[in-house]
Design a protein around this motif. Structure first.
Motif, PDB file in Angstrom:
ATOM      1  N   GLU A  10      -8.907 -14.381   4.360  1.00  0.00           N
ATOM      2  CA  GLU A  10      -8.099 -13.448   3.581  1.00  0.00           C
ATOM      3  C   GLU A  10      -6.831 -13.151   4.354  1.00  0.00           C
ATOM      4  OE1 GLU A  10     -10.135 -10.002   1.929  1.00  0.00           O
ATOM      5  OE2 GLU A  10     -12.053 -10.934   2.437  1.00  0.00           O
ATOM      6  N   LYS A  11      -5.701 -13.323   3.686  1.00  0.00           N
ATOM      7  CA  LYS A  11      -4.414 -13.029   4.300  1.00  0.00           C
ATOM      8  C   LYS A  11      -3.535 -12.358   3.265  1.00  0.00           C
ATOM      9  CE  LYS A  11      -4.671 -16.594   7.770  1.00  0.00           C
ATOM     10  NZ  LYS A  11      -5.059 -15.744   8.842  1.00  0.00           N
ATOM     11  N   GLN A  12      -2.576 -11.581   3.739  1.00  0.00           N
ATOM     12  CA  GLN A  12      -1.627 -10.967   2.814  1.00  0.00           C
ATOM     13  C   GLN A  12      -0.274 -10.826   3.490  1.00  0.00           C
ATOM     14  OE1 GLN A  12      -3.463  -7.199   1.797  1.00  0.00           O
ATOM     15  NE2 GLN A  12      -2.223  -6.106   3.293  1.00  0.00           N
ATOM     16  N   ILE A  13       0.761 -10.740   2.636  1.00  0.00           N
ATOM     17  CA  ILE A  13       2.118 -10.586   3.122  1.00  0.00           C
ATOM     18  C   ILE A  13       2.921  -9.833   2.072  1.00  0.00           C
ATOM     19  CG2 ILE A  13       2.864 -12.807   2.172  1.00  0.00           C
ATOM     20  CD1 ILE A  13       4.680 -13.092   4.662  1.00  0.00           C
ATOM     21  N   LEU A  14       3.811  -8.968   2.520  1.00  0.00           N
ATOM     22  CA  LEU A  14       4.732  -8.291   1.623  1.00  0.00           C
ATOM     23  C   LEU A  14       5.990  -9.143   1.547  1.00  0.00           C
ATOM     24  CD1 LEU A  14       5.259  -5.810  -0.146  1.00  0.00           C
ATOM     25  CD2 LEU A  14       6.375  -4.763   1.840  1.00  0.00           C
ATOM     26  N   LEU A  15       6.260  -9.672   0.358  1.00  0.00           N
ATOM     27  CA  LEU A  15       7.416 -10.535   0.154  1.00  0.00           C
ATOM     28  C   LEU A  15       8.564  -9.737  -0.445  1.00  0.00           C
ATOM     29  CD1 LEU A  15       5.504 -13.603  -1.308  1.00  0.00           C
ATOM     30  CD2 LEU A  15       6.428 -13.350   1.009  1.00  0.00           C
ATOM     31  N   ARG A  16       9.726  -9.900   0.125  1.00  0.00           N
ATOM     32  CA  ARG A  16      10.930  -9.190  -0.333  1.00  0.00           C
ATOM     33  C   ARG A  16      11.523  -9.931  -1.531  1.00  0.00           C
ATOM     34  NH1 ARG A  16       9.922  -4.693   2.045  1.00  0.00           N
ATOM     35  NH2 ARG A  16       9.728  -4.793   4.296  1.00  0.00           N
ATOM     36  N   ALA A  17      10.754  -9.948  -2.602  1.00  0.00           N
ATOM     37  CA  ALA A  17      11.164 -10.628  -3.833  1.00  0.00           C
ATOM     38  C   ALA A  17      10.384 -10.028  -4.995  1.00  0.00           C
ATOM     39  CB  ALA A  17      10.877 -12.129  -3.724  1.00  0.00           C
ATOM     40  N   PRO A  18      10.980 -10.043  -6.190  1.00  0.00           N
ATOM     41  CA  PRO A  18      10.254  -9.530  -7.353  1.00  0.00           C
ATOM     42  C   PRO A  18       9.033 -10.389  -7.679  1.00  0.00           C
ATOM     43  CG  PRO A  18      12.553 -10.060  -7.909  1.00  0.00           C
ATOM     44  CD  PRO A  18      12.326 -10.482  -6.494  1.00  0.00           C
ATOM     45  N   GLN A  19       8.087  -9.778  -8.357  1.00  0.00           N
ATOM     46  CA  GLN A  19       6.838 -10.451  -8.707  1.00  0.00           C
ATOM     47  C   GLN A  19       7.094 -11.725  -9.508  1.00  0.00           C
ATOM     48  OE1 GLN A  19       4.133  -7.447  -9.950  1.00  0.00           O
ATOM     49  NE2 GLN A  19       2.477  -8.866 -10.383  1.00  0.00           N
ATOM     50  N   GLY A 108       7.070  -1.517  -5.058  1.00  0.00           N
ATOM     51  CA  GLY A 108       8.489  -1.182  -5.180  1.00  0.00           C
ATOM     52  C   GLY A 108       9.161  -2.353  -5.882  1.00  0.00           C
ATOM     53  N   GLY A 109      10.227  -2.864  -5.316  1.00  0.00           N
ATOM     54  CA  GLY A 109      10.868  -4.058  -5.860  1.00  0.00           C
ATOM     55  C   GLY A 109      10.359  -5.327  -5.201  1.00  0.00           C
ATOM     56  N   ASP A 110       9.396  -5.182  -4.302  1.00  0.00           N
ATOM     57  CA  ASP A 110       8.844  -6.307  -3.564  1.00  0.00           C
ATOM     58  C   ASP A 110       7.497  -6.707  -4.168  1.00  0.00           C
ATOM     59  OD1 ASP A 110      11.050  -6.103  -1.846  1.00  0.00           O
ATOM     60  OD2 ASP A 110       9.982  -4.728  -0.511  1.00  0.00           O
ATOM     61  N   THR A 111       6.851  -7.688  -3.553  1.00  0.00           N
ATOM     62  CA  THR A 111       5.567  -8.179  -4.062  1.00  0.00           C
ATOM     63  C   THR A 111       4.584  -8.353  -2.914  1.00  0.00           C
ATOM     64  OG1 THR A 111       6.728  -9.395  -5.790  1.00  0.00           O
ATOM     65  CG2 THR A 111       4.429 -10.020  -5.375  1.00  0.00           C
TER      66      THR A 111
END
Length: 152
Positions: A10-19, A108-111
């Protein structure tokens, strides 16, 4: 963040891009191929196989094969495959597959992108540990790759 067990990565990342942007990077076979480094034969379609040659240096001899399971618009993309199936002399088709799930959540505005690969405990004992270890490292690299892709 990474959580480890013997059966699932299991891994996760906050991407600075819209969904919608992250969804396109995951489910458009051409875009997926760019960041994942594979030249796929066609589009992702639930219930269908997609194949392609790996373009990652040193792994160009490998054909990646995935069976697309689910595509739920902008929230879930999943497929099955044979993890770390890198020996062209071995037929992996008789082995159980693992399930790869990409889950997207707005932040927010990220994904927030979560990747879970499960089913390692069902793999043949002789391949299980190495497949888990290699895919754990592989997903860490792929999250960096998709982050760069959606940012650029």
């Amino acid at each position: 963040m990474s959580t480890l067990t013997t059966d699932r990565i299991e891994k996760q990342i906050l991407l600075r891009a819209p969904q919608s942007r992250v969804w396109r990077a995951l489910t458009d076979a051409g875009e997926f191929g760019t960041w994942f480094r594979v030249k796929l034969d066609g589009p992702f379609v639930p219930g269908q196989w997609n194949r392609g040659k790996i373009t990652w240096p040193g792994y160009e001899h490998i054909t990646m094969e995935v069976l697309v399971e689910r595509m739920e618009a902008e929230t879930l993309f999943s497929f099955r495959w044979h993890p770390y199936a890198i020996d062209p002399k071995v037929d992996y088709s008789g082995e159980p597959s693992t399930l790869v799930e990409f889950r997207l959540e707005p932040s927010g505005g990220d994904t927030l992108l979560r990747v879970v690969e499960s089913g390692f405990d069902l793999l043949p004992a002789g391949r299980r540990e190495e497949a888990f270890r290699m895919n754990d490292g592989g997903w860490a690299q792929q999250l960096v790759n998709i982050e760069r892709h959606v940012a650029g």
